[in-house]
Design a protein around this motif. Structure first.
Motif, PDB file in Angstrom:
ATOM      1  N   LEU A  17      -4.755   8.681  -2.356  1.00  0.00           N
ATOM      2  CA  LEU A  17      -3.938   7.815  -1.507  1.00  0.00           C
ATOM      3  C   LEU A  17      -4.640   7.508  -0.184  1.00  0.00           C
ATOM      4  O   LEU A  17      -4.519   6.394   0.351  1.00  0.00           O
ATOM      5  CB  LEU A  17      -2.577   8.464  -1.255  1.00  0.00           C
ATOM      6  N   ILE A  18      -5.357   8.492   0.360  1.00  0.00           N
ATOM      7  CA  ILE A  18      -6.099   8.246   1.595  1.00  0.00           C
ATOM      8  C   ILE A  18      -7.170   7.184   1.360  1.00  0.00           C
ATOM      9  O   ILE A  18      -7.324   6.242   2.153  1.00  0.00           O
ATOM     10  CB  ILE A  18      -6.741   9.551   2.119  1.00  0.00           C
ATOM     11  N   ARG A  19      -7.911   7.315   0.268  1.00  0.00           N
ATOM     12  CA  ARG A  19      -8.957   6.320  -0.031  1.00  0.00           C
ATOM     13  C   ARG A  19      -8.344   4.931  -0.212  1.00  0.00           C
ATOM     14  O   ARG A  19      -8.887   3.936   0.277  1.00  0.00           O
ATOM     15  CB  ARG A  19      -9.722   6.738  -1.286  1.00  0.00           C
ATOM     16  N   VAL A  64     -13.756   5.418   7.667  1.00  0.00           N
ATOM     17  CA  VAL A  64     -13.489   4.146   6.971  1.00  0.00           C
ATOM     18  C   VAL A  64     -14.335   4.033   5.719  1.00  0.00           C
ATOM     19  O   VAL A  64     -13.892   3.505   4.683  1.00  0.00           O
ATOM     20  CB  VAL A  64     -13.748   2.961   7.915  1.00  0.00           C
ATOM     21  N   ALA A  65     -15.555   4.555   5.766  1.00  0.00           N
ATOM     22  CA  ALA A  65     -16.472   4.466   4.627  1.00  0.00           C
ATOM     23  C   ALA A  65     -15.934   5.177   3.390  1.00  0.00           C
ATOM     24  O   ALA A  65     -16.318   4.840   2.255  1.00  0.00           O
ATOM     25  CB  ALA A  65     -17.829   5.047   5.001  1.00  0.00           C
ATOM     26  N   GLU A  66     -15.036   6.140   3.566  1.00  0.00           N
ATOM     27  CA  GLU A  66     -14.452   6.851   2.435  1.00  0.00           C
ATOM     28  C   GLU A  66     -13.615   5.924   1.551  1.00  0.00           C
ATOM     29  O   GLU A  66     -13.384   6.222   0.385  1.00  0.00           O
ATOM     30  CB  GLU A  66     -13.580   8.013   2.919  1.00  0.00           C
ATOM     31  N   GLY A  67     -13.168   4.796   2.119  1.00  0.00           N
ATOM     32  CA  GLY A  67     -12.341   3.880   1.347  1.00  0.00           C
ATOM     33  C   GLY A  67     -13.120   2.783   0.659  1.00  0.00           C
ATOM     34  O   GLY A  67     -12.526   1.933  -0.012  1.00  0.00           O
ATOM     35  N   LYS A  68     -14.429   2.777   0.787  1.00  0.00           N
ATOM     36  CA  LYS A  68     -15.244   1.698   0.219  1.00  0.00           C
ATOM     37  C   LYS A  68     -15.757   2.085  -1.159  1.00  0.00           C
ATOM     38  O   LYS A  68     -15.815   3.231  -1.531  1.00  0.00           O
ATOM     39  CB  LYS A  68     -16.408   1.379   1.148  1.00  0.00           C
TER      40      LYS A  68
END
Length: 274
Positions: free
Chosen positions: A243-245, A270-274
């Motif tokens: 969910l965080i990603r 932010v890069a964790e969501g890419k």
């Protein structure tokens, strides 16, 4: 209640040791992901006396960046959010004694805490600073000798100032940031160990009382914030990470952070969501 202590560099270790003993004596039985979904409720421990992470507005409604983060994740999980009010010192104990399923409460990821609970990937970041009026001659930690520093007990800010302050520093610890901030606005002290966002909230109160603002004098550390999950609960941990990603990729977590902290999330988060 206000408690004043001389510098005690063993305090943080003792507190973490007590948490570890609690974990050994009372194994965590927090709800699993399946139980959370069956009960359609996610119990989240949040300190509501740590603005702007957790607080209450004029109508006594829960608000803050951690509150909105919890609301967002519960919505995406398809369950009802139950906020479990806690204090800074009780965040991990609440998780270990099954009073909450997860902790979303400006909880920094540290090796000591990782021995007791599991953490998700970072969802936000926090700096730990020493702030004081511009007129205070403080440029390094050594300048705190002989001075009084206010902080909230059991926080990373408490641990950092305890570890880094020189002998002769008087550290005054309060139950939470809200009571510590009140002490500063009432003139009990003017040096604060806290996060920049907390200092910003404090400065609003100081302005209302006609007092000069606090400015950052020393940056003690920059830390990542994670969601605390009981150990041996891998499905819930991975779901929180998922969910965080998702919400990092959508920009929703960054929007929450910007709303309350006036800045974007660090690029590495932010890069964790890419």
């Amino acid at each position: 209640m206000i408690t004043s202590f001389p510098p005690n560099r063993g305090m943080a270790a003792l507190a973490l040791g007590a948490a570890a003993l609690l974990a050994a004596a009372a194994p965590a039985h927090a709800n699993t992901l399946e139980q959370v979904q069956q009960q359609k409720t996610l119990r989240v421990a949040i300190d509501l006396n740590a603005p702007p992470y957790g607080m209450k507005d004029a109508s006594l409604k829960e608000t803050g960046s951690d509150v909105e983060t919890a609301q967002l994740l519960a919505k995406d999980l398809g369950v009802r959010l139950e906020i479990v009010p806690t204090t800074q010192a009780n965040r991990i104990p609440f998780l270990l004694t099954n009073k909450a399923d997860v902790v979303i409460s400006s909880l920094t990821i540290t090796p000591q805490r990782q021995e007791v609970v599991d953490f998700t990937i970072p969802y936000a970041a926090i700096q730990s600073v020493i702030a004081a009026p511009e007129s205070e001659a403080i440029s390094s930690m050594k300048d705190l000798a002989g001075k009084t520093v206010m902080t909230a007990r059991g926080t990373t800010n408490d641990a950092n100032v305890t570890r880094l302050a020189p002998a002769g520093t008087n550290i005054v610890r309060f139950e939470n940031d809200a009571t510590a901030m009140t002490a500063v606005t009432s003139g009990r002290g003017n040096i604060y160990s806290g996060a920049p966002a907390i200092i910003a909230s404090l400065n609003k109160q100081l302005a209302e009382n006609g007092k000069p603002p606090l400015v950052t004098k020393v940056v003690m550390a920059t830390s990542m914030l994670g969601i605390g999950v009981a150990k041996n609960n891998p499905q819930l941990l991975e779901k929180m990470n998922e969910l965080i990603r998702k919400t990092l990729k959508s920009g929703e977590l960054n929007a929450i952070y910007r709303k309350y902290h006036g800045a974007d999330l660090p690029a590495e988060i932010v890069a964790e969501g890419k």
